[in-house]
Design a protein around this motif. Structure first.
Motif, PDB file in Angstrom:
ATOM      1  N   CYS A  85      -7.403  -0.254   0.381  1.00  0.00           N
ATOM      2  CA  CYS A  85      -6.508  -0.887   1.341  1.00  0.00           C
ATOM      3  C   CYS A  85      -7.286  -1.310   2.590  1.00  0.00           C
ATOM      4  CB  CYS A  85      -5.377   0.065   1.727  1.00  0.00           C
ATOM      5  SG  CYS A  85      -4.340  -0.575   3.060  1.00  0.00           S
ATOM      6  N   CYS A  99      -5.708   0.954   5.738  1.00  0.00           N
ATOM      7  CA  CYS A  99      -5.805   2.403   5.902  1.00  0.00           C
ATOM      8  C   CYS A  99      -6.878   3.054   5.032  1.00  0.00           C
ATOM      9  CB  CYS A  99      -4.455   3.051   5.621  1.00  0.00           C
ATOM     10  SG  CYS A  99      -4.009   3.062   3.881  1.00  0.00           S
ATOM     11  N   CYS A 109       0.851  -1.198   0.000  1.00  0.00           N
ATOM     12  CA  CYS A 109       0.000   0.000   0.000  1.00  0.00           C
ATOM     13  C   CYS A 109       0.884   1.243   0.000  1.00  0.00           C
ATOM     14  CB  CYS A 109      -0.920   0.002   1.212  1.00  0.00           C
ATOM     15  SG  CYS A 109      -1.822   1.555   1.378  1.00  0.00           S
ATOM     16  N   TYR A 169      -6.787   3.420   1.752  1.00  0.00           N
ATOM     17  CA  TYR A 169      -6.255   4.035   0.532  1.00  0.00           C
ATOM     18  C   TYR A 169      -6.990   3.480  -0.699  1.00  0.00           C
ATOM     19  CZ  TYR A 169      -3.066   5.231  -3.238  1.00  0.00           C
ATOM     20  OH  TYR A 169      -2.536   5.700  -4.414  1.00  0.00           O
ATOM     21  N   CYS A 172       0.052   3.289   3.660  1.00  0.00           N
ATOM     22  CA  CYS A 172       0.444   2.761   4.977  1.00  0.00           C
ATOM     23  C   CYS A 172       1.627   1.796   4.890  1.00  0.00           C
ATOM     24  CB  CYS A 172      -0.739   2.099   5.676  1.00  0.00           C
ATOM     25  SG  CYS A 172      -1.244   0.546   4.916  1.00  0.00           S
TER      26      CYS A 172
HETATM   27 ZN   LIG Z   1      -2.934   1.179   3.297  1.00  0.00          ZN
END
Ligand SMILES: [Zn+2]
Lengths: 286, 321
Positions: free
Chosen positions: A51, A54, A32, A56, A35
Motif C-alpha cells: 500500500c 500505509c 487497502c 500494508y 488504512c
Molecule cells: Zn494502506
C-alpha cells in the motif's frame, strides 16, 4: 488461526490468473484493508502490492514473487507436474484440489525451482496461500524436500518464502510427516554447509511454522505477517484472556527474539543479494 | 481405584456384574445356579471377544485418553533399571509435561524421554495435562544431544494432546522449539525408537517423534489434528468428533496401512491399563527387537536409513507433461 486467515482473506484483492503478470486492467480500484484508502490497482502493483499510503503488504502470488526476485528469464521450475492424490479418500478433497487448481493456475501450493537473483544462482520454494491456504500435504512436502536436495546437489543456497495455514488436514498423518521429511532434508543440507534463508510471509502457522519456516540460517518475515504455532482463537479459549492486538505478528516475534529481521518487500531483493554475496565461497579456510 | 468404564465396554461390565451378583446370591442361599452362571460366563467370553475385537476408531480414541492409561513413568519403571530423572532446559525452566533421564535397558545405557500426563487433577495441573511448552522440547533436545555425545540409544514415549496453545508458549517460540527438534533429531548418530503409548497429537507429538522406528500401542492414536478439532473445521460441529476419528485415519491399524509406523504393539483385552506389567512386557519385546536391529548399524547407515524412511512417506502423482 485458520479462521483468522479466512476472515482476513476475503478483504484481499486477488488476481486469479495463471502466472499472473502485472498488467492489471486500468480503472480497477482496490481498497487497502489496513488504512481503507482506495487506490488504482495498477498503482498498488507498481509497489509490489504494498500500500503506497500505509505500507500494508498484500499477499503475492508465487509467480508475482518470482518476478519480483529473479533476473529476467533465469527461473527454471522443478516438479511442476506433481499433483496430490486423495490418500485417505477424504470427502470433497479431490474437488477442492481441482477447484484451487483452476482458481490459482497452480498444480499445488508451492512452486520450486532455481534462478538468479542479481546474478547469484539460488534454489527457491515459494508458497502460494491461494491454493488450499498454502497447506502442506504430500506434494508440498515432497517438492520442498526435493528442492533442498537439489540445492545440496548443485551447491546452491536455498531460499524459502512461506505462506501456509499449516499441515493439510485432508491428508492426515501423511501431512504431519512432511514436517519431518523437510526437516531431515534441511539437516542434511545444513550438514553439507548449505545456506538456507527463510522468509515468513502472511500467514505462516501450525506445522509449517513448526518445521522448515523456522529452520533457516536466517529467519526473516514480511511486515505484519501472522506467524505462530497455535491459532489466536484456540489460545484465547485455552487461557481465557484476550490477546494483544499485535500478538503473533512479525513485529511481535521480532520483539520476542524469534526472528532475525523484519524486511520490507521493496528491500527484499537487495537484502537477499547482500546475504548471498556474503555467503559466496571463500571465508576462513579450514 | 475403581475402573472407569468407557461407553462401548458397558455391556461387558454389566454382564460381569450380573455374574458376580448371581455368585453372591448362590453363596448366600441354598439354591444352586451354577449352570446358569456357567451359561453367563460362556456368554461373557463371547461378548469380550465381540466388544474388544471390534473396537471402532472412536473407542480407541477414548481408550488412548483413558484416565487410568499407563503413562511414560509407569513404563519407565517397568522396562528400565537405574532410571535417573534429569530436569531443565538450561534456558528458561523445567517443563514437567515432559520427563527425561538416563537409565539402563537390559544392561545397555539409554536415554529415555516422554510426554507425561498426570494421574489426578493436582498432578495434571503440575504437568499441564502433558502439553509441553518450548522449554519441554528444549529439555528433551538437550538430553538427546547428551545421549548422542555418550552414544546412548534414545527411547521416546509419545503421549500428548499436543503442544500447549498458550501465550507464553508462543512468545518463547513454540514453533521454533518443535522445528529444531525435528531437524536436530534427524542428525543424531544414535538409534532413536519412538513409541506412541496414548495420544499422538500433531506437532507436539512429532517433536519427540523422529525415530528410526515408530511403534504404536494398539489403542493409541496419531493425528494431525484432534478429532474434535477436525470436526469443528470440517463440519462446524465438534460433536461429530466420532465421525472425524474415522475419516482422519488415526488408529494404529490406519497408520500401519499407510506405511507410516513400523509395528503395532498388541494391547491387553480391555486396554493397557488392565495390567501395566503385562503391557510393559509387550512393549519390551518390540523395543528389544528394534534396538537389536539398530545397534548393529554404523552411524552413516543409520542416518541414511532414517532419511530413506521419511523420504518415502507421502502419496502423489506426477503428470506426464
Ligand atoms: Zn494502506
Amino acid at each position: 488461526m485458520l479462521k483468522d486467515f479466512f476472515s482476513k482473506k476475503k478483504k484481499y484483492a486477488t488476481i486469479p490468473r495463471e502466472e499472473a503478470k502485472q498488467d492489471v486492467p486500468e480503472g480497477l480500484m482496490q481498497k487497502c484493508p489496513q488504512c481503507k484508502k482506495i487506490f488504482y490497482r495498477k498503482e498498488v502493483h507498481k509497489h509490489l502490492k504494498v500500500c503506497p499510503n500505509c505500507g500494508y503488504h498484500h499477499p503475492l502470488t508465487a509467480w508475482e514473487r518470482i518476478d519480483s526476485l529473479f533476473d529476467e528469464n533465469t527461473f527454471v521450475e522443478w516438479d511442476k507436474n506433481m499433483i496430490s492424490e486423495n490418500p485417505l479418500d477424504f470427502p470433497d478433497y479431490a474437488e477442492k484440489l481441482e477447484k484451487d487448481r483452476k482458481k490459482s493456475g497452480l498444480n499445488e501450493a508451492v512452486v520450486t525451482g532455481k534462478g538468479k537473483i542479481n546474478g547469484f544462482p539460488s534454489a527457491v520454494a515459494i508458497m502460494d496461500s491461494r491454493y488450499r491456504m498454502g497447506s502442506m500435504g504430500s506434494v508440498v512436502g515432497e517438492k520442498i524436500a526435493r528442492a533442498i536436495e537439489n540445492a545440496k546437489e548443485e551447491n546452491l543456497p536455498f531460499i524459502i518464502f512461506t505462506a501456509s495455514g499449516g499441515a493439510r488436514m485432508q491428508e492426515g498423518v501423511l501431512s504431519l510427516m512432511q514436517m519431518t521429511k523437510t526437516s531431515i532434508a534441511i539437516e542434511r543440507f545444513s550438514e553439507a554447509g548449505g545456506l538456507m534463508i527463510s522468509i515468513m510471509t502472511h500467514p505462516t502457522t501450525g506445522g509449517v511454522s513448526a518445521s522448515f519456516a523456522s529452520l533457516g540460517d536466517f529467519n526473516f518475515a514480511e511486515p505484519g505477517a501472522l506467524i505462530g504455532f497455535a491459532g489466536r482463537r484456540i489460545i484465547e479459549q485455552t487461557i481465557r484472556e484476550k490477546l494483544p492486538e499485535d500478538f503473533q505478528t512479525a513485529e511481535f516475534l521480532l520483539k520476542h527474539g524469534q526472528l532475525d529481521r523484519v524486511i520490507h518487500r521493496q528491500e527484499m531483493k537487495e537484502m537477499l543479494t547482500t546475504l548471498l554475496d556474503i555467503h559466496q565461497p571463500g571465508g576462513v579456510s579450514e | 481405584m475403581k475402573d472407569q468404564v468407557l461407553p462401548f465396554e458397558k455391556p461387558v461390565v454389566e454382564l460381569k456384574q450380573k455374574i458376580a451378583e448371581l455368585k453372591k446370591f448362590t453363596s448366600d442361599s441354598d439354591i444352586d445356579l451354577s449352570s446358569e452362571i456357567q451359561k453367563l460366563e460362556d456368554r461373557l467370553e463371547k461378548l469380550v471377544e465381540e466388544v474388544y475385537g471390534n473396537m471402532q476408531p472412536w473407542d480407541r480414541v477414548q481408550m488412548a485418553r483413558h484416565p487410568q492409561r499407563p503413562t511414560t513413568l509407569d513404563y519407565i519403571q517397568e522396562i528400565f533399571e537405574d532410571f535417573i530423572e534429569l530436569h531443565g532446559d538450561r534456558l528458561y525452566g523445567d517443563d514437567e509435561a515432559i520427563v527425561a533421564g538416563v537409565a539402563k535397558y537390559k544392561g545397555t545405557p539409554i536415554t529415555v524421554i516422554g510426554h507425561q500426563r498426570g494421574k489426578d487433577t493436582k498432578e495434571n495441573i503440575r504437568r499441564n495435562f502433558g502439553m509441553p511448552h518450548p522449554e519441554g522440547y528444549r529439555k528433551a533436545l538437550r538430553l538427546m544431544k547428551q545421549a548422542d555425545k555418550f552414544k546412548r540409544p534414545i527411547i521416546c514415549f509419545i503421549d500428548t494432546k499436543g503442544a500447549y496453545p498458550g501465550k507464553a508458549a508462543e512468545e518463547r517460540g513454540q514453533s521454533e522449539a518443535i522445528a529444531r527438534n525435528l531437524k536436530e533429531m534427524a542428525g543424531l548418530k544414535v538409534p532413536i525408537i519412538c513409541i506412541v503409548i496414548g495420544e499422538g497429537g500433531s506437532g507436539g507429538a512429532l517433536a519427540l517423534g523422529v525415530g528410526d522406528r515408530i511403534h504404536m500401542l494398539e489403542n493409541s492414536t496419531y493425528s494431525v489434528i484432534s478429532p474434535e478439532g477436525a470436526a469443528a473445521l470440517l463440519w462446524k460441529d465438534s460433536n461429530l468428533a466420532q465421525k472425524a476419528a474415522e475419516t482422519m485415519k488415526i488408529t494404529s491399524y490406519d497408520l500401519k496401512e499407510l506405511n507410516i509406523i513400523d509395528e503395532i504393539i498388541p494391547e491387553l483385552k480391555g486396554g493397557a491399563h488392565r495390567n501395566i506389567k503385562e503391557q510393559a512386557k509387550n512393549i519390551d519385546k518390540v523395543l528389544h527387537a528394534s534396538l537389536q536391529e539398530l545397534i548393529s548399524l554404523s552411524s552413516e547407515e543409520l542416518l541414511e536409513k532414517r532419511w530413506e524412511k521419511y523420504k518415502n512417506i507421502g502419496k502423489y502423482t506426477t503428470l506426464s507433461s
